[in-house]
Design a protein around this motif. Structure first.
Motif, PDB file in Angstrom:
ATOM      1  N   PRO A  80      55.642  26.815 -37.454  1.00  0.00           N
ATOM      2  CA  PRO A  80      55.012  25.674 -36.753  1.00  0.00           C
ATOM      3  C   PRO A  80      54.065  24.854 -37.632  1.00  0.00           C
ATOM      4  O   PRO A  80      53.748  23.714 -37.291  1.00  0.00           O
ATOM      5  CB  PRO A  80      54.234  26.341 -35.604  1.00  0.00           C
ATOM      6  N   SER A  81      53.614  25.400 -38.760  1.00  0.00           N
ATOM      7  CA  SER A  81      52.683  24.650 -39.612  1.00  0.00           C
ATOM      8  C   SER A  81      53.385  23.660 -40.537  1.00  0.00           C
ATOM      9  O   SER A  81      52.730  22.786 -41.122  1.00  0.00           O
ATOM     10  CB  SER A  81      51.860  25.623 -40.468  1.00  0.00           C
ATOM     11  N   THR A  82      54.711  23.776 -40.676  1.00  0.00           N
ATOM     12  CA  THR A  82      55.414  23.000 -41.701  1.00  0.00           C
ATOM     13  C   THR A  82      55.377  21.500 -41.432  1.00  0.00           C
ATOM     14  O   THR A  82      55.069  20.700 -42.330  1.00  0.00           O
ATOM     15  CB  THR A  82      56.869  23.486 -41.828  1.00  0.00           C
ATOM     16  N   GLY A  83      55.678  21.091 -40.194  1.00  0.00           N
ATOM     17  CA  GLY A  83      55.666  19.661 -39.872  1.00  0.00           C
ATOM     18  C   GLY A  83      54.286  19.036 -40.090  1.00  0.00           C
ATOM     19  O   GLY A  83      54.162  18.036 -40.820  1.00  0.00           O
ATOM     20  N   PRO A  84      53.234  19.595 -39.487  1.00  0.00           N
ATOM     21  CA  PRO A  84      51.886  19.054 -39.716  1.00  0.00           C
ATOM     22  C   PRO A  84      51.462  19.085 -41.191  1.00  0.00           C
ATOM     23  O   PRO A  84      50.753  18.190 -41.649  1.00  0.00           O
ATOM     24  CB  PRO A  84      50.994  19.969 -38.872  1.00  0.00           C
ATOM     25  N   LEU A  85      51.919  20.103 -41.927  1.00  0.00           N
ATOM     26  CA  LEU A  85      51.562  20.182 -43.351  1.00  0.00           C
ATOM     27  C   LEU A  85      52.170  19.006 -44.110  1.00  0.00           C
ATOM     28  O   LEU A  85      51.487  18.355 -44.914  1.00  0.00           O
ATOM     29  CB  LEU A  85      52.039  21.512 -43.930  1.00  0.00           C
ATOM     30  N   ARG A  86      53.443  18.715 -43.843  1.00  0.00           N
ATOM     31  CA  ARG A  86      54.088  17.584 -44.515  1.00  0.00           C
ATOM     32  C   ARG A  86      53.382  16.261 -44.175  1.00  0.00           C
ATOM     33  O   ARG A  86      53.175  15.418 -45.046  1.00  0.00           O
ATOM     34  CB  ARG A  86      55.558  17.500 -44.094  1.00  0.00           C
ATOM     35  N   GLU A  87      53.038  16.099 -42.904  1.00  0.00           N
ATOM     36  CA  GLU A  87      52.365  14.857 -42.498  1.00  0.00           C
ATOM     37  C   GLU A  87      50.987  14.733 -43.158  1.00  0.00           C
ATOM     38  O   GLU A  87      50.590  13.644 -43.577  1.00  0.00           O
ATOM     39  CB  GLU A  87      52.234  14.821 -40.972  1.00  0.00           C
ATOM     40  N   SER A  88      50.278  15.833 -43.255  1.00  0.00           N
ATOM     41  CA  SER A  88      48.945  15.811 -43.878  1.00  0.00           C
ATOM     42  C   SER A  88      49.053  15.482 -45.363  1.00  0.00           C
ATOM     43  O   SER A  88      48.241  14.727 -45.910  1.00  0.00           O
ATOM     44  CB  SER A  88      48.252  17.165 -43.695  1.00  0.00           C
TER      45      SER A  88
END
Length: 374
Positions: A80-88
């Motif tokens: 679940p952290s992958t999408g937000p990590l890419r956006e950040s």
């Protein structure tokens, strides 16, 4: 009358650059001065044309975030952290490009939150997130001064330490070490010699890791970082550190640049010009002890770097290279064969330093023509 010859294509300029690059590495200016001069002239023409055609960005001054590109680590798409990590990371990349401190602060907040949700992700993914937190702190340090800058540098180093503590390996570890070395050079707390020794260890390990990973572009950037540490003069013989910096920069210059179409991770023309400029400056740091061969090489390298730095839109970068050229001419003058050569070098030195002063907007002072005066 025959028709006019078609203008040279970008491909033709790249071919000229490749040919000149080989000459720059193998031709000895002391043994084959005419061939060396032809190599430098050809490179200046090719680099200037490529700069104009491809809008080459002027490399920024050294920063804690310099000398490394995102290794683009494969992330766990199911976490679940992958999408937000890419956006950040995308937000941080934009903040770096625009030099926007507010965006960098927002990216740091997002990355910090993402790092908490990534506690059960792979070591590489956790280290990757922590590395970007360090990069965000490093970016924010550039817009601060005094205690605020010092605190950001310490926060970046803490993040890099946490990234390494995850046990990450491969490209992530190499990237963290490259950034850590650059930030340790900037550190103002603690004993400076100890900071620089740690930086040197990190930079050397990063070079070895990129070498093992068969990543020549990243390795070349890590060599730039290692050279910067050596030029900060850690404990030891200063002459040995300058020599080590020249060796590292020479290895970076020996890697030919790749066209922009090869992607952002490639060893770009801007990267190569940075290495050329730094090597030219480093070669003359020994002052009166510099052999004429090294001074001639420095003058040639810096002329190539200058060709990539038009006065607009970044006069400060051109002025910095012009000042380095003036210094190289002054050092070469110490090895002049006769008064004719000495006077010619003196004239070049004054011309370059006058142009640098004009770009800086500094008023000249009487008796100092190189500063714009009479």
């Amino acid at each position: 009358m025959g028709s006019a010859a078609p203008p040279p294509t970008v491909d033709a300029h790249w071919k000229a650059l490749a040919a000149g690059h080989r000459g720059l590495v193998v031709v000895d200016p002391a043994v084959r001065p005419a061939e060396w001069e032809a190599v430098v002239d050809g490179l200046c023409t090719a680099v200037a044309a490529l700069t104009a055609r491809t809008a080459l960005p002027v490399p920024p001054p050294r920063r804690g975030t310099a000398f490394v590109r995102d290794p683009e680590v494969p992330l766990d798409e199911r976490h679940p952290s992958t999408g937000p990590l890419r956006e950040s990371i995308a937000l941080l990349t934009w903040a770096d490009r625009t030099r926007d401190a507010e965006l960098a602060d927002a990216a740091l907040s997002f990355l910090t939150a993402v790092a908490r949700t990534a506690h059960d992700a792979s070591a590489e993914q956790r280290g990757y997130a922590r590395w970007h937190i360090g990069l965000a702190h490093g970016l924010l340090a550039e817009s601060r001064s005094g205690h605020a800058e010092r605190d950001r540098v310490e926060a970046a180093l803490t993040a890099y330490g946490e990234a390494l503590a995850t046990g990450c390996g491969g490209a992530v570890r190499a990237a963290v070490l490259t950034s850590q070395a650059a930030m340790l050079v900037r550190r103002t707390t603690g004993e400076r010699g100890e900071n620089l020794e740690r930086a040197l260890c990190a930079a050397r390990e990063a070079v070895l890791l990129w070498d093992r990973l068969a990543a020549p572009a990243q390795r070349a950037r890590a060599l730039l970082g290692a050279a910067a540490v050596h030029l900060a003069l850690p404990p030891g013989d200063p002459a040995e550190h300058v020599a080590a910096a020249c060796e590292a920069l020479g290895r970076a210059v020996a890697l030919p640049p790749a066209p922009a179409a090869c992607g952002p991770a490639a060893w770009s023309l801007a990267d190569w010009i940075t290495a050329v400029d730094e090597l030219g400056a480093a070669l003359v740091l020994r002052g009166a002890a510099v052999p004429a061969r090294d001074a001639d090489r420095a003058l040639g390298l810096l002329r190539v770097a200058l060709a990539a730095r038009p006065a607009a839109p970044a006069p400060a970068a051109r002025a910095a290279t012009l000042r380095r050229l003036g210094l190289a001419a002054a050092v070469r003058r110490l090895r002049a064969a006769d008064d004719t050569e000495r006077n010619a070098l003196r004239a070049q030195e004054i011309r370059w330093l006058r142009e640098a002063a004009a770009l800086d907007g500094r008023p000249g002072r009487p008796g100092q023509p190189w500063a714009g005066g009479r």
